[in-house]
Design a protein around this motif. Sequence first.
Motif, PDB file in Angstrom:
ATOM      1  N   VAL A 240      37.965  50.880  55.077  1.00 35.37           N
ATOM      2  CA  VAL A 240      38.003  50.163  53.794  1.00 35.37           C
ATOM      3  C   VAL A 240      37.033  50.850  52.833  1.00 35.37           C
ATOM      4  CG1 VAL A 240      37.852  47.892  52.694  1.00 35.37           C
ATOM      5  CG2 VAL A 240      38.341  48.041  55.147  1.00 35.37           C
ATOM      6  N   GLN A 241      37.358  50.835  51.535  1.00 38.64           N
ATOM      7  CA  GLN A 241      36.446  51.374  50.519  1.00 38.64           C
ATOM      8  C   GLN A 241      36.260  50.370  49.377  1.00 38.64           C
ATOM      9  OE1 GLN A 241      36.587  54.865  51.419  1.00 38.64           O
ATOM     10  NE2 GLN A 241      38.536  54.698  52.495  1.00 38.64           N
ATOM     11  N   HIS A 242      35.029  50.076  49.069  1.00 39.35           N
ATOM     12  CA  HIS A 242      34.629  49.251  47.910  1.00 39.35           C
ATOM     13  C   HIS A 242      35.695  48.309  47.310  1.00 39.35           C
ATOM     14  CE1 HIS A 242      36.460  52.758  45.968  1.00 39.35           C
ATOM     15  NE2 HIS A 242      35.523  53.508  46.496  1.00 39.35           N
ATOM     16  N   PRO A 243      36.111  47.256  48.039  1.00 35.79           N
ATOM     17  CA  PRO A 243      37.126  46.340  47.479  1.00 35.79           C
ATOM     18  C   PRO A 243      36.502  45.220  46.633  1.00 35.79           C
ATOM     19  CG  PRO A 243      36.692  45.735  49.752  1.00 35.79           C
ATOM     20  CD  PRO A 243      35.774  46.891  49.435  1.00 35.79           C
ATOM     21  N   GLU A 244      35.776  45.589  45.586  1.00 31.87           N
ATOM     22  CA  GLU A 244      35.138  44.551  44.749  1.00 31.87           C
ATOM     23  C   GLU A 244      36.199  43.681  44.054  1.00 31.87           C
ATOM     24  OE1 GLU A 244      32.358  46.987  45.995  1.00 31.87           O
ATOM     25  OE2 GLU A 244      33.246  47.916  44.250  1.00 31.87           O
ATOM     26  N   PHE A 245      37.215  44.339  43.515  1.00 32.05           N
ATOM     27  CA  PHE A 245      38.231  43.598  42.753  1.00 32.05           C
ATOM     28  C   PHE A 245      38.978  42.605  43.650  1.00 32.05           C
ATOM     29  CE2 PHE A 245      42.774  43.513  41.408  1.00 32.05           C
ATOM     30  CZ  PHE A 245      42.632  42.823  40.214  1.00 32.05           C
ATOM     31  N   GLU A 246      39.468  43.078  44.780  1.00 31.90           N
ATOM     32  CA  GLU A 246      40.263  42.205  45.662  1.00 31.90           C
ATOM     33  C   GLU A 246      39.419  41.042  46.182  1.00 31.90           C
ATOM     34  OE1 GLU A 246      39.773  45.419  45.815  1.00 31.90           O
ATOM     35  OE2 GLU A 246      41.466  46.532  46.653  1.00 31.90           O
ATOM     36  N   GLY A 250      40.184  35.099  43.163  1.00 31.60           N
ATOM     37  CA  GLY A 250      40.230  33.808  43.860  1.00 31.60           C
ATOM     38  C   GLY A 250      38.864  33.194  44.127  1.00 31.60           C
ATOM     39  N   SER A 251      37.791  33.850  43.706  1.00 33.91           N
ATOM     40  CA  SER A 251      36.440  33.316  43.937  1.00 33.91           C
ATOM     41  C   SER A 251      36.149  32.158  42.977  1.00 33.91           C
ATOM     42  CB  SER A 251      35.422  34.423  43.679  1.00 33.91           C
ATOM     43  OG  SER A 251      35.465  34.772  42.296  1.00 33.91           O
ATOM     44  N   ILE A 252      35.023  31.504  43.191  1.00 31.49           N
ATOM     45  CA  ILE A 252      34.602  30.407  42.296  1.00 31.49           C
ATOM     46  C   ILE A 252      34.588  30.881  40.839  1.00 31.49           C
ATOM     47  CG2 ILE A 252      32.585  29.039  41.562  1.00 31.49           C
ATOM     48  CD1 ILE A 252      31.863  28.547  44.376  1.00 31.49           C
ATOM     49  N   HIS A 253      33.966  32.028  40.602  1.00 32.93           N
ATOM     50  CA  HIS A 253      33.863  32.503  39.220  1.00 32.93           C
ATOM     51  C   HIS A 253      35.208  32.945  38.656  1.00 32.93           C
ATOM     52  CE1 HIS A 253      29.479  32.825  40.205  1.00 32.93           C
ATOM     53  NE2 HIS A 253      29.414  32.296  39.000  1.00 32.93           N
ATOM     54  N   ASP A 254      36.033  33.568  39.496  1.00 34.60           N
ATOM     55  CA  ASP A 254      37.363  33.960  39.015  1.00 34.60           C
ATOM     56  C   ASP A 254      38.152  32.713  38.620  1.00 34.60           C
ATOM     57  OD1 ASP A 254      39.667  35.603  38.543  1.00 34.60           O
ATOM     58  OD2 ASP A 254      40.457  34.981  40.481  1.00 34.60           O
ATOM     59  N   ARG A 255      38.014  31.663  39.403  1.00 34.88           N
ATOM     60  CA  ARG A 255      38.785  30.442  39.123  1.00 34.88           C
ATOM     61  C   ARG A 255      38.391  29.808  37.794  1.00 34.88           C
ATOM     62  NH1 ARG A 255      38.217  29.257  44.973  1.00 34.88           N
ATOM     63  NH2 ARG A 255      36.774  27.577  44.488  1.00 34.88           N
ATOM     64  N   VAL A 256      37.148  30.027  37.341  1.00 36.52           N
ATOM     65  CA  VAL A 256      36.795  29.486  36.021  1.00 36.52           C
ATOM     66  C   VAL A 256      36.955  30.554  34.923  1.00 36.52           C
ATOM     67  CG1 VAL A 256      35.321  27.625  36.852  1.00 36.52           C
ATOM     68  CG2 VAL A 256      34.284  29.839  36.362  1.00 36.52           C
ATOM     69  N   HIS A 372      30.285  38.057  45.449  1.00 35.15           N
ATOM     70  CA  HIS A 372      31.508  37.948  44.639  1.00 35.15           C
ATOM     71  C   HIS A 372      32.442  36.868  45.139  1.00 35.15           C
ATOM     72  CE1 HIS A 372      30.962  42.336  43.112  1.00 35.15           C
ATOM     73  NE2 HIS A 372      30.504  41.484  42.229  1.00 35.15           N
ATOM     74  N   ASN A 373      32.402  36.581  46.431  1.00 34.20           N
ATOM     75  CA  ASN A 373      33.287  35.543  46.969  1.00 34.20           C
ATOM     76  C   ASN A 373      32.778  35.176  48.363  1.00 34.20           C
ATOM     77  OD1 ASN A 373      35.384  33.885  47.696  1.00 34.20           O
ATOM     78  ND2 ASN A 373      36.998  35.259  46.974  1.00 34.20           N
ATOM     79  N   SER A 374      31.780  34.300  48.392  1.00 32.54           N
ATOM     80  CA  SER A 374      31.109  34.050  49.670  1.00 32.54           C
ATOM     81  C   SER A 374      32.028  33.302  50.637  1.00 32.54           C
ATOM     82  CB  SER A 374      29.812  33.275  49.455  1.00 32.54           C
ATOM     83  OG  SER A 374      30.077  32.046  48.837  1.00 32.54           O
TER      84      SER A 374
END
Length: 398
Positions: A240-246, A250-256, A372-374
């Motif tokens: 795997v390489q740096h999947p920050e976007f993926e 769907g994270s808390i912050h993305d949802r808002v 980013h998405n705990s």
Amino acid sequence: MRKGALVSIILILSLLAVACGDDGPEGVEVDDILPAAHWEEEYPDQYETYMLNLEMEGTTFGGSEPIDYPEEYPYLQTLYAGNGFANDYIRARGHPYSLEDVIHIDRPKPGASCLSCKTPEYVGLLNEHGSEAATMDFHEAAEIAVSPVSCFDCHGNEPGEILITRTHLEDALENVEEEMAMGNLVCAQCHVEYFLDSDTLEVVLPWENGINAWDIEEATIERGHVDWVHPQTGTELLKVQHPEFETYMGSIHDRVGVTCVDCHLPEMENDEGDIFHSHHVTSPLKYVEASCLGCHQETEEELIARTEAIQEDVYVKKNEIAELLVDLVEEFEEALEADELTDEDIEEARLYHQRAMWRWDFVFVENSTGFHNSEFAHTILDEARDYTEQALEIIRNR
Ligand code: HEC
Ligand code: HEC
Ligand code: HEC
Ligand code: HEC
């Protein structure tokens, strides 16, 4: 060809030309790409903050120090054995270092496509040579490249608006129906999991099943892609390489509705009171007031403490599972050497080893230590632990 068909082809081509616009990266050749320094006088705030990316200041779990990971985490030498990352893997630092870091890193570089996310000149090479740019010699192409990640990568030659300069992202987005915010997509050009097609060496974002760790794993396997075979266990592994976007999706912050840009390029005020986006793209924990306190009521110290508590839990868990994975590699190797496993056992244990490594690596190489998405980080790490334990059970019950 019938005349009607020809007319409609010409019509379609001219519509495409309009849709692409004039300020985009289409048709731009290597020599047309403007370097960051070109904008120093016209956009001093953006340019000066961009140059701050040369600073190398760490934070508790992240930041810009070029940490030598295999030295910091000796278990990597076992987990990544047989892969270049076991020996040479340095923490991501600021955008202006991207070109020199890819040139100096001592890992195999099959072709020029390794420059895809390191320099805007690669976009020029693609425009000049088409997909054959990918298989050009890495070092020859690196000599043509002059800029690290810079203005052109996010703006083309007209700073202000953000746009997508990478066709590998445009291609991947053809699989995606929902609208996605440009404030995330502009970073998804590079901060994503990808692999190089084994024939064409082109960058592939395997999104045909969806944009999450499970769907990407499935699509990668369906395409028959394998990154390397572990020399001690014979397992075919995926890196795997740096999947920050993926991870962020769907994270808390993305949802808002918060995007990468809100936290990593927050708005700031210059001495004249003008508002601009900071271009010091680094750990937002260095700029909590601008990045976070517009929404959060806590003090800076409280919010950093809450953030680091989340990171600490993920950090501890990823290290625990890594040690368990080391046990797996060592015990698996012993059992293979002693010829004590049935073919079925070997196949099953390798399957679990592959699944466990994909899941663990998805968190290890993601650069936010779980922030980013705990919720996702814990779910996928728990699965990694489960698969490791299942493999160990097969080996220990032999
Ligand atoms: C809600 C705010 C927020 C959003 C949105 C966000 N990040 Fe982050 N990001 C952080 C924090 C906090 C860290 C951890 C920094 C640290 O450990 O010092 C981080 C770390 C990182 C790092 C490692 C930086 C370092 O210095 O350690 C990268 C790379 C990164 N984020 C990219 C992205 C990308 C790409 C997106 C969008 C897909 C994104 N981030 C969205 C807050 C955010
Ligand atoms: C990593 C991507 C990235 C890079 C590299 C980058 N920018 Fe930006 N830039 C942005 C984003 C994101 C915005 C905010 C615009 C938006 O959200 O529509 C922005 C906004 C701007 C703006 C509009 C005014 C403002 O501050 O909001 C200017 C001008 C600008 N950038 C100039 C530059 C220059 C000059 C460089 C190189 C020295 C550069 N940018 C490099 C992403 C980038
Ligand atoms: C063209 C590719 C590209 C684009 C677009 C891009 N990045 Fe990066 N980014 C990189 C590379 C490569 C590195 C690592 C550079 C190195 O270590 O030499 C990096 C490093 C980083 C870091 C680590 C810096 C530090 O101080 O720790 C952060 C944070 C980051 N990027 C955030 C973003 C965000 C947010 C966006 C979108 C606004 C973005 N990047 C867009 C390629 C890109
Ligand atoms: C646009 C608004 C907004 C911004 C900007 C923002 N947050 Fe949040 N954040 C929220 C909301 C809403 C929640 C969910 C409610 C809560 O837990 O406070 C949240 C949740 C959190 C949580 C709990 C997350 C979890 O996984 O349990 C942390 C920690 C956090 N934010 C830190 C930060 C940091 C650090 C930054 C800046 C780098 C930041 N936030 C920027 C709106 C924002």
